[in-house]
Scaffold this motif. Structure first.
Motif, mmCIF file in Angstrom:
data_model
loop_
_atom_site.group_PDB
_atom_site.id
_atom_site.type_symbol
_atom_site.label_atom_id
_atom_site.label_comp_id
_atom_site.label_asym_id
_atom_site.label_seq_id
_atom_site.Cartn_x
_atom_site.Cartn_y
_atom_site.Cartn_z
ATOM 1 N N ALA A 5 20.108 -28.330 70.373
ATOM 2 C CA ALA A 5 19.847 -27.854 69.015
ATOM 3 C C ALA A 5 18.708 -26.850 68.978
ATOM 4 O O ALA A 5 18.697 -25.926 68.149
ATOM 5 C CB ALA A 5 19.530 -29.041 68.103
ATOM 6 N N ALA A 6 17.734 -27.012 69.895
ATOM 7 C CA ALA A 6 16.599 -26.082 69.915
ATOM 8 C C ALA A 6 17.036 -24.662 70.247
ATOM 9 O O ALA A 6 16.349 -23.696 69.890
ATOM 10 C CB ALA A 6 15.558 -26.566 70.927
ATOM 11 N N LEU A 7 18.183 -24.508 70.932
ATOM 12 C CA LEU A 7 18.687 -23.172 71.244
ATOM 13 C C LEU A 7 19.076 -22.403 69.993
ATOM 14 O O LEU A 7 19.121 -21.168 69.999
ATOM 15 C CB LEU A 7 19.893 -23.279 72.180
ATOM 16 N N PHE A 8 19.371 -23.122 68.904
ATOM 17 C CA PHE A 8 19.821 -22.482 67.661
ATOM 18 C C PHE A 8 18.739 -22.492 66.587
ATOM 19 O O PHE A 8 19.031 -22.320 65.403
ATOM 20 C CB PHE A 8 21.068 -23.199 67.139
ATOM 21 N N ALA A 9 17.501 -22.696 67.000
ATOM 22 C CA ALA A 9 16.407 -22.722 66.029
ATOM 23 C C ALA A 9 16.240 -21.373 65.330
ATOM 24 O O ALA A 9 15.811 -21.309 64.172
ATOM 25 C CB ALA A 9 15.101 -23.131 66.723
ATOM 26 N N TRP A 10 16.591 -20.299 66.034
ATOM 27 C CA TRP A 10 16.450 -18.967 65.450
ATOM 28 C C TRP A 10 17.365 -18.760 64.241
ATOM 29 O O TRP A 10 17.113 -17.902 63.391
ATOM 30 C CB TRP A 10 16.767 -17.902 66.494
ATOM 31 N N ALA A 11 18.455 -19.565 64.154
ATOM 32 C CA ALA A 11 19.416 -19.405 63.059
ATOM 33 C C ALA A 11 19.005 -20.163 61.808
ATOM 34 O O ALA A 11 19.690 -20.063 60.781
ATOM 35 C CB ALA A 11 20.797 -19.855 63.499
ATOM 36 N N ALA A 31 16.828 -23.893 60.048
ATOM 37 C CA ALA A 31 16.760 -25.349 60.178
ATOM 38 C C ALA A 31 18.106 -26.007 59.896
ATOM 39 O O ALA A 31 18.447 -27.021 60.509
ATOM 40 C CB ALA A 31 15.699 -25.901 59.228
ATOM 41 N N ASP A 32 18.887 -25.428 58.962
ATOM 42 C CA ASP A 32 20.187 -26.028 58.642
ATOM 43 C C ASP A 32 21.134 -25.973 59.830
ATOM 44 O O ASP A 32 21.820 -26.961 60.141
ATOM 45 C CB ASP A 32 20.813 -25.314 57.437
ATOM 46 N N VAL A 33 21.179 -24.833 60.493
ATOM 47 C CA VAL A 33 22.055 -24.690 61.660
ATOM 48 C C VAL A 33 21.598 -25.605 62.784
ATOM 49 O O VAL A 33 22.403 -26.278 63.448
ATOM 50 C CB VAL A 33 22.084 -23.222 62.130
ATOM 51 N N GLU A 34 20.279 -25.659 62.988
ATOM 52 C CA GLU A 34 19.746 -26.523 64.041
ATOM 53 C C GLU A 34 20.091 -27.991 63.777
ATOM 54 O O GLU A 34 20.481 -28.741 64.682
ATOM 55 C CB GLU A 34 18.234 -26.350 64.151
ATOM 56 N N SER A 35 19.961 -28.404 62.524
ATOM 57 C CA SER A 35 20.283 -29.784 62.165
ATOM 58 C C SER A 35 21.775 -30.071 62.333
ATOM 59 O O SER A 35 22.164 -31.145 62.810
ATOM 60 C CB SER A 35 19.863 -30.053 60.718
ATOM 61 N N ALA A 36 22.616 -29.091 61.976
ATOM 62 C CA ALA A 36 24.061 -29.273 62.120
ATOM 63 C C ALA A 36 24.455 -29.415 63.589
ATOM 64 O O ALA A 36 25.293 -30.261 63.950
ATOM 65 C CB ALA A 36 24.801 -28.105 61.476
ATOM 66 N N VAL A 37 23.851 -28.602 64.445
ATOM 67 C CA VAL A 37 24.141 -28.693 65.873
ATOM 68 C C VAL A 37 23.684 -30.031 66.424
ATOM 69 O O VAL A 37 24.386 -30.682 67.210
ATOM 70 C CB VAL A 37 23.472 -27.532 66.637
ATOM 71 N N ARG A 38 22.514 -30.494 65.990
ATOM 72 C CA ARG A 38 21.999 -31.786 66.461
ATOM 73 C C ARG A 38 22.930 -32.919 66.041
ATOM 74 O O ARG A 38 23.236 -33.814 66.830
ATOM 75 C CB ARG A 38 20.590 -32.024 65.923
#
Length: 369
Positions: free
Chosen positions: A122-128, A130-137
């Motif tokens: 999920a940390a790889l998508f932090a640039w997109a 918080a919502d995207v990062e949370s969805a990936v997690r």
């Protein structure tokens, strides 16, 4: 006196179309039946194919040992065959034990990394955001690893069973090799034809052996380099990564990609540093590219330059029919098809399509060998 009317051109065309239709239907039915048998008997057929390859690897060596003389004495053919079977059995059991042990290590490490993997990915998508990062997690946490791990453990058990079956097949093949030439001569009824078939079989064995020899050397080098890379960056599963890389490099094209992905994934989960992981990715990718795309083709030579598209088709077909073992066997099977099609006039167009430059082996080359 009645005269049978001559068939009109339209009638001839209709019968010709009907014949072609019936032939096409029979071919489709035969292909479906063969495909069904390949899938249903996959375990036995995979073991048999592996045994034939191992038999071909050692058959010439056994013949050489049997012809050798030490003064007035020579090694009996049966003794050389028994020693070969024992050596093959020892090597297979040892290799299977190593592979199964490394698979278990990877499974245990996967369980240990399972808790850290969602956050790391999920940390790889932090640039997109918080919502995207949370969805990936959340997506990563929803993946059930237990089913995949059970499948991998079951595959390890099947590998042990297949090893025992392969050893039995190899033993029977060595027992049959003594009478093979006599059976071939009686089957064809023509000494010249039997000799020609023997040369084709010898060409298949020679090419498959050369392919496996080169592939083993390249895979060993790639696995050793991957192990050294993982140790240099302090990865905990350096040895399993090296062994898995060695094994996966026998799968053309896809195997090197999967091996590189596993190294990068393990590095990122353990280190958690994107820049360090990127450096490992560049080095691992360079190792795979140099060994697989430069050194490998140089050592293979023109005789084994198969069509890249043909390799992909063979990989996809045998992977769909036999799974991962089919991927390992796809290239040796393709080499066999190339040699057979090269020396059968009706099938030679397929040999041209299977070869990279469209230059399959000529009959004259077979006669010279």
């Amino acid at each position: 006196m009645k005269h049978t009317p001559k068939p009109t051109p339209d009638g001839q065309d209709q019968r010709s179309d009907m014949t072609r239709l019936q032939t096409a239907a029979l071919i489709i039915i035969a292909f479906a039946v063969v495909l069904f048998l390949l899938v249903q008997a996959r375990f036995i057929l995979i073991s048999l194919a592996t045994a034939i390859i191992l038999f071909s690897l050692t058959s010439d060596v056994i013949s050489f040992i049997a012809r050798a003389r030490i003064g007035p004495f020579h090694v009996p053919n049966w003794l050389a065959s028994v020693v070969a079977v024992l050596l093959i059995a020892t090597a297979l059991i040892t290799l299977t034990s190593i592979v199964v042990a490394q698979i278990n290590t990877v499974l245990v490490t996967t369980l240990a990394y399972a808790e850290r993997a969602p956050d790391a990915v999920a940390a790889l998508f932090a640039w997109a955001g918080a919502d995207v990062e949370s969805a990936v997690r959340n997506s990563m946490q929803s993946i059930e690893l237990s089913g995949y791990l059970r499948g991998a453990a079951g595959g390890a058990t099947s590998l042990t069973q297949a090893t025992v079956l392969v050893i039995l097949f190899v033993g029977f093949l060595f027992a049959e090799r003594v009478w093979f030439q006599t059976k071939l001569l009686n089957f064809t009824g023509d000494p010249a034809q039997a000799k020609r078939i023997g040369r084709i079989i010898a060409s298949i064995i020679r090419r498959v052996n050369y392919y496996l020899l080169v592939k083993t050397i390249i895979s060993l080098a790639t696995g050793a380099m991957t192990y050294a890379l993982a140790r240099a960056f302090g990865l905990e599963i350096a040895m399993p990564l090296g062994v898995v890389t060695f094994v996966l490099n026998f799968i053309p094209n896809i195997g090197s990609i999967i091996a590189t992905g596993l190294v990068v994934l393990a590095a990122y989960i353990q280190l958690g540093d994107p820049w360090m992981t990127s450096l490992i990715f560049v080095i691992a990718g360079t190792i795979q590219f140099v060994n697989g795309s430069i050194i490998d083709p140089m050592l293979m030579g023109r005789a084994l330059r198969l069509s890249s598209f043909g390799i992909l088709l063979s990989l996809a077909f045998w992977g769909a029919v036999w799974g991962i073992p089919g991927m390992f066997l796809s290239v040796p099977i393709m080499v066999m098809m190339l040699v057979v099609c090269s020396h059968v006039a009706a099938l030679r167009p397929f040999a041209i399509l299977l070869s990279r430059e469209g230059l399959p082996e000529e009959e004259a080359a077979l006669e010279q060998r």
